[in-house]
Scaffold this active site. Structure first.
Site, short mmCIF file in Angstrom:
data_model
loop_
_atom_site.label_atom_id
_atom_site.label_comp_id
_atom_site.label_asym_id
_atom_site.label_seq_id
_atom_site.Cartn_x
_atom_site.Cartn_y
_atom_site.Cartn_z
N ARG A 132 -6.16 -6.62 6.80
CA ARG A 132 -7.66 -6.54 7.11
C ARG A 132 -7.80 -6.44 8.61
NH1 ARG A 132 -8.94 -5.76 2.82
NH2 ARG A 132 -6.93 -5.30 2.53
N ASP A 164 -12.93 -0.74 -10.46
CA ASP A 164 -12.65 -0.97 -9.10
C ASP A 164 -11.59 -2.10 -9.23
OD1 ASP A 164 -12.40 -1.06 -6.29
OD2 ASP A 164 -14.48 -2.13 -6.04
N GLU A 165 -10.84 -2.21 -8.14
CA GLU A 165 -9.55 -3.18 -7.99
C GLU A 165 -8.84 -3.17 -9.27
OE1 GLU A 165 -9.41 -4.68 -5.41
OE2 GLU A 165 -11.08 -5.03 -4.23
N LYS A 204 -11.81 3.30 -0.78
CA LYS A 204 -11.79 3.53 -2.32
C LYS A 204 -13.14 3.08 -2.81
CE LYS A 204 -10.76 -1.21 -2.86
NZ LYS A 204 -11.86 -2.01 -3.63
N THR A 205 -13.96 2.39 -2.00
CA THR A 205 -15.46 2.29 -2.80
C THR A 205 -16.06 3.44 -2.54
OG1 THR A 205 -15.18 -0.01 -1.66
CG2 THR A 205 -17.53 0.80 -2.43
N GLN A 261 -1.79 -4.89 -3.50
CA GLN A 261 -3.10 -5.88 -3.22
C GLN A 261 -3.15 -6.89 -4.42
OE1 GLN A 261 -6.42 -4.83 -0.61
NE2 GLN A 261 -5.51 -2.78 -0.69
#
Length: 669
Positions: free
Chosen positions: A600, A215-216, A29-30, A246
DNA sequence: TGGGGTGATATTTTT
DNA sequence: TATCACCCCA
């Protein structure tokens, strides 16, 4: 751009309207955001100054900045605003402070400062009251996030307690104003109110901004959502990137239902799903998918990967929490020997902070280097807060919170009773504490000796404020602190010389940072101080990666990170899911938390649990977490589930370890 | 001002 | 049980 997968490329190229990118864990995503920024600038003729990109942490903002800079070769990124929500709000407030009714150099109170202010209000105006400060703070924060004014909050109060909280809320807002200060929530709230109340300013900003990237997105609260809506207006040129699975900050006002709200508010919104995971092997991904399937979803998605299958997820069960820690550490050592890898490829994750204790102890016993993320942060250290308070008061004389912190630090023989008399006087005169300290009338309330001390202090502040330029050097500020004998005071007040040395070092670091920030940008001291309030753990990035240390952190702290090998410890009912979440009906968030932890891991994942745990001094029986049973049995490989005693288990581990060490010592391989 | 006794409290904490 | 904020006293 050519290396993007079709979904990623679509997310980057879609600029015709609002876009929501559902980006699963590890789906790049980044990358999508950075590529899109570059695309908008190089292909769509949008100037960097017309773009806004927001993240939630400074670390994420930093990372994004450097990635965009390397994509654009640095040249075209001047003026590009990549920042946290709070910094964005700060910039807006700095430009429009007069309209909001704030002075130029307003201060930012962090949570601790704000709590201190609340305490003052409670003591002064509400006598001895059993209200818990944290509860009030949480209530106020909630109201601010929901855009509820003190008046609304009061009229909606359901019981005595809520009414009290709401009343304190209104006093709190007044005090902040008087201090020429804002709290963290205000950095979003005040810009929202400003844009809502002043159409001209709203238009100015809407005309300026051509695209907003977030973002997020799953972590935004209602107030932040409103800010995005206001800034983008009817054109709604925005790209929101997030993952509802998330969302782990609901308890802090983040609203996962901002996802469903979007479809109602923007029926034409383009939804793009990134489902290819580039991080984890199949076994881990499958299990994570199975777990999260138990949560309801607004947007269904299914993560997949073309990576190899990987090993089965292991579940290690032990008798007690102490054994669990030992077992994890031994397993880690064995694993490291077998795979000839380094410590920094391992992370041990847990639900609550106290779980780190036994692990730390076991790690120390085996002399394994580790880094515990969390704990007291740089800017909440007392020496740093002191220095910041001095700088705040010098740039903003109305900052009574700063005044109160440093009036007697270092010791000036100004005790609580003097401060109280001074405050009463200042209040009756309607001026701030610093100004009151210098008024003639003060001699009526204070004894000579106390008066002298207070006057001395205020004169010194005024004098220093006049001397210090808008852009002082680190040496200037250090000279100021030396004049105060601050370093001597630090030495006298530290538990041991080593602690004093560390404190000294922290102050030096702070000064160096201030100087660097003053030089880097065209900023004044007060700009820099405001920005520092929003900063944290500056040196975290560099250290984390360079040092060869096992990483210990909470599940919350692990979000956004990845590790080759992950141990997720304490997979027990009452712990994960946490006992409070069961009755609070926030099991879904606990499940997401587990999901975040699992995803993770790149190559191996190990769950551990124990059947007994010391809790509040009592041994208590523990049951395996329900989340373990939500993963298909064939995905998990249990060890120690049978009657193998922990003694045997540990003995076996040590034996194996000794064997490996011998093997390596002999030098085969 | 600092130390010791007392009692409340034990989830997470981007800014 | 361990911790920490808080209060009282020398």
């Amino acid at each position: 751009m050519s290396t993007l997968n079709p979904a990623q490329a679509a997310a980057v190229r879609y600029i015709d309207g609002p876009a929501l990118v559902i980006a699963g864990a590890g789906s790049g995503k980044t990358r999508v955001i950075t590529e899109k920024i570059a695309y908008l600038i190089t292909e769509c003729g949008i100037k960097p100054t017309q773009l806004i990109a927001v993240t939630f942490t400074n670390k994420a903002a930093q990372e994004m900045k450097s990635r965009v800079a390397s994509l654009l070769k640095g040249k075209q990124s001047r003026g590009l605003a990549i920042s946290t929500f709070h910094t964005l709000g700060l910039n807006l407030l700095r430009q429009e402070h007069t309209t909001v009714g704030l002075g130029k150099n307003f201060s930012i109170l962090d949570q601790e400062d704000a709590k201190g202010l609340l305490q003052q209000i409670m003591q002064r105006d509400y006598g001895d009251n059993t209200a818990v400060l944290e509860d009030i703070q949480r209530a106020i924060s909630y109201w601010k996030n929901e855009l509820l004014s003190p008046e609304k909050a009061q009229s909606q109060a359901k019981d005595e307690k809520e009414l009290l909280h709401a009343t304190v809320y209104s006093a709190y807002v007044r005090y902040l104003r008087a201090y020429n200060a804002v709290d963290f929530d205000d950095l979003i709230l005040l810009p929202v109110q400003l844009l809502q109340q002043h159409p001209v300013i709203l238009e100015k900003w809407q005309n300026k901004i051509r695209h907003v990237l977030v973002d997020e997105y799953q972590d935004t609260n209602y107030c932040q959502y409103t800010l995005i809506r206001l800034l983008t207006g009817v054109r709604a040129a925005f790209t929101l990137v997030g993952d509802d699975d998330q969302s782990i900050y609901a308890w802090r006002g983040a609203r996962a239902d901002n996802f469903s709200r979007l479809q109602a508010d923007y029926p034409i919104i383009k939804v793009i799903k990134l489902e290819q995971n580039y991080r984890s092997c199949q076994s881990i991904l499958r299990a994570a998918n199975q777990l999260i399937a138990n949560n309801p979803h607004v947007f269904e998605k299914k993560l997949w990967s073309d990576k190899n299958h990987g090993n089965k997820i292991r579940v290690l069960q032990t008798k007690t929490d102490i054994d669990e820690a030992k077992r994890v550490v031994l397993d880690l050592i064995n694993h490291r020997f077998r795979h000839q890898t380094t410590y920094n490829n391992y992370a041990i994750l847990f639900r609550s902070n106290h779980q780190s204790r036994p692990v730390e102890q076991a790690l120390r016993e085996h002399a394994i280097p580790y880094q515990l993320t969390g704990g007291t942060s740089f800017f909440s250290r007392s020496e740093i807060k002191d220095c910041m308070a001095y700088l705040r008061l010098i740039t903003n004389p109305e900052d009574d919170a700063a005044f109160l912190r440093i009036i007697n630090t270092p010791r000036r023989e100004i005790g609580p009773s003097t401060v109280e008399k001074l405050s009463d006087y200042a209040r009756s005169r309607g001026v701030n504490l610093l100004a009151a300290s210098n008024e003639l009338g003060l001699s009526q309330v204070l004894a000579d000796r106390a008066l002298k001390q207070v006057q001395g202090f205020s004169r010194w502040i005024y004098h220093t404020a006049a001397q210090l330029t808008e852009r002082p050097t680190a040496a200037d500020i250090k000279a100021m602190l030396e004049e105060l004998d601050y370093f001597t005071w630090l030495l006298d007040n530290s538990a041991n010389p080593k602690a004093a040395e560390r404190a000294n070092k922290h102050v030096e670091d702070l000064l160096a940072l201030i100087e660097k920030m003053l030089q880097d940008e065209e900023k004044t001291l007060s700009d820099v101080i405001a920005r520092l309030a929003l900063l944290d753990l500056i040196d975290r990035n560099s250290k984390e990666q360079e040092r060869d240390e096992v990483q210990l952190m909470t599940l919350h702290a692990a979000k956004g990170l990845e590790f080759e090998h992950v141990y997720l410890i304490g997979m027990e009912e009452e712990l994960l899911p946490h006992r409070n979440s069961v009755e609070a009906e926030t099991i879904e968030e606990e499940r997401r938390l587990t999901y975040v932890g699992m995803t993770r891991a790149k190559r191996s994942l190990t769950f551990t649990l124990s059947s007994m745990r010391k809790r509040y001094g009592e041994q208590q029986d523990c049951l395996p977490s329900r989340f373990l049973s939500e993963i298909a049995a064939e995905e998990l490989e249990w060890e120690g589930k049978s009657a193998v005693s922990m003694e045997e288990n540990v003995a076996k581990g040590e034996e194996h370890l000794a064997f490996l060490q011998k093997l390596l010592g002999v030098g085969s391989e």
